[in-house]
Design a protein around this motif. Sequence first.
Motif, PDB file in Angstrom:
ATOM      1  N   ARG A 170       0.918  -1.285   0.127  1.00  0.00           N
ATOM      2  CA  ARG A 170       0.083   0.122   0.064  1.00  0.00           C
ATOM      3  C   ARG A 170       0.880   1.317  -0.137  1.00  0.00           C
ATOM      4  O   ARG A 170       1.665   1.254   1.013  1.00  0.00           O
ATOM      5  N   ILE A 171       0.853   2.039  -0.896  1.00  0.00           N
ATOM      6  CA  ILE A 171       1.514   3.356  -1.090  1.00  0.00           C
ATOM      7  C   ILE A 171       0.665   4.549  -0.691  1.00  0.00           C
ATOM      8  O   ILE A 171      -0.516   4.690  -1.355  1.00  0.00           O
ATOM      9  N   VAL A 172       1.242   5.036   0.466  1.00  0.00           N
ATOM     10  CA  VAL A 172       0.458   6.276   1.035  1.00  0.00           C
ATOM     11  C   VAL A 172       1.318   7.551   0.739  1.00  0.00           C
ATOM     12  O   VAL A 172       2.366   7.517   0.861  1.00  0.00           O
ATOM     13  N   THR A 173       0.534   8.411   0.504  1.00  0.00           N
ATOM     14  CA  THR A 173       1.192  10.045   0.375  1.00  0.00           C
ATOM     15  C   THR A 173       0.248  10.892   1.154  1.00  0.00           C
ATOM     16  O   THR A 173      -0.726  10.803   1.459  1.00  0.00           O
ATOM     17  N   ARG A 174       1.393  11.775   1.842  1.00  0.00           N
ATOM     18  CA  ARG A 174       0.800  12.733   2.854  1.00  0.00           C
ATOM     19  C   ARG A 174       1.559  13.976   2.340  1.00  0.00           C
ATOM     20  O   ARG A 174       2.764  14.404   1.887  1.00  0.00           O
ATOM     21  N   ILE A 175       0.870  15.231   2.487  1.00  0.00           N
ATOM     22  CA  ILE A 175       1.276  16.434   2.507  1.00  0.00           C
ATOM     23  C   ILE A 175       1.652  16.985   3.562  1.00  0.00           C
ATOM     24  O   ILE A 175       0.477  17.180   4.873  1.00  0.00           O
ATOM     25  N   MET A 176       2.694  17.323   4.254  1.00  0.00           N
ATOM     26  CA  MET A 176       3.063  17.815   5.413  1.00  0.00           C
ATOM     27  C   MET A 176       3.722  19.534   5.276  1.00  0.00           C
ATOM     28  O   MET A 176       4.239  19.798   4.242  1.00  0.00           O
ATOM     29  N   SER A 177       3.550  20.038   6.233  1.00  0.00           N
ATOM     30  CA  SER A 177       3.980  21.361   6.602  1.00  0.00           C
ATOM     31  C   SER A 177       5.279  21.471   7.163  1.00  0.00           C
ATOM     32  O   SER A 177       5.320  20.780   8.417  1.00  0.00           O
TER      33      SER A 177
END
Length: 255
Positions: A170-177
């Motif tokens: 499972r490939i998970v992408t997150r947008i982080m500050s």
Amino acid sequence: VDVLRLLVENSYVRFGEQVFKQTRGIPMGINPAVYMANYYLFYYECMFVKQLVDLVVASTSASGHDVPTQPTDLPVPELLRLLCCTSRTSVDQHSELHGMAAMFLLHLYRSTVRFVDDFTSGPNPFTAHLLYESQTLMGGLIHGIYPGQFLVMEATPGDGIFSFSTLDVRIVTRIMSVIAADGSVEQVVKSYTILFDKRRLACYAGIPIVQYAHVASTLSIHCGYNILIGQLHRFRELITVRGNYILECTRLMLR
């Protein structure tokens, strides 16, 4: 061709005292089976892409202008409404958008992979809507990929546009500050992988699945431990999150 026809048309299976002839599909286990399946499916994938390219070419010829090739240059909200439209009459009234809609789909399918019959296209909201030829978009102007009357493709579900699965990953992408050295805040896109086991999906709940040989079986101790060690090495190669690696190793030990 004659050899392939011989293999496909003369496959027999013995079950107890009865012998059955396979009339659909190809016999599993023969050396060319995977290649035969790939060639067969590739033909339909090629036809699916060709219909989209033809729409782009036709739109360019009709308008005299090239269709934008970058997703940021496409009117995405309008294209989504057009793709989901079921009325062919309404679709034909917006012929100037046909090429851009096809280009938008081509971009969505850039992240598509297939391993024999395991098909993954993510992030793509139209994966389940264009899996088979009988499925259409834009009032029937665009049809799906595979012939549903002959095979069943395994479309791996995802959790949304930021998470999708292929085979056992499972490939998970997150947008982080992230706060930079000068105090400014930057948006950073980070991806990681965790283990995906489709046997844990709700549709398989309650089905008893024997995964490994019992500890008291006649399997040699050396071979038994190799199975365990092999799984640990597989986890190490697939998983990039420490916590998930520990969790999966624990689950493996408790089985």
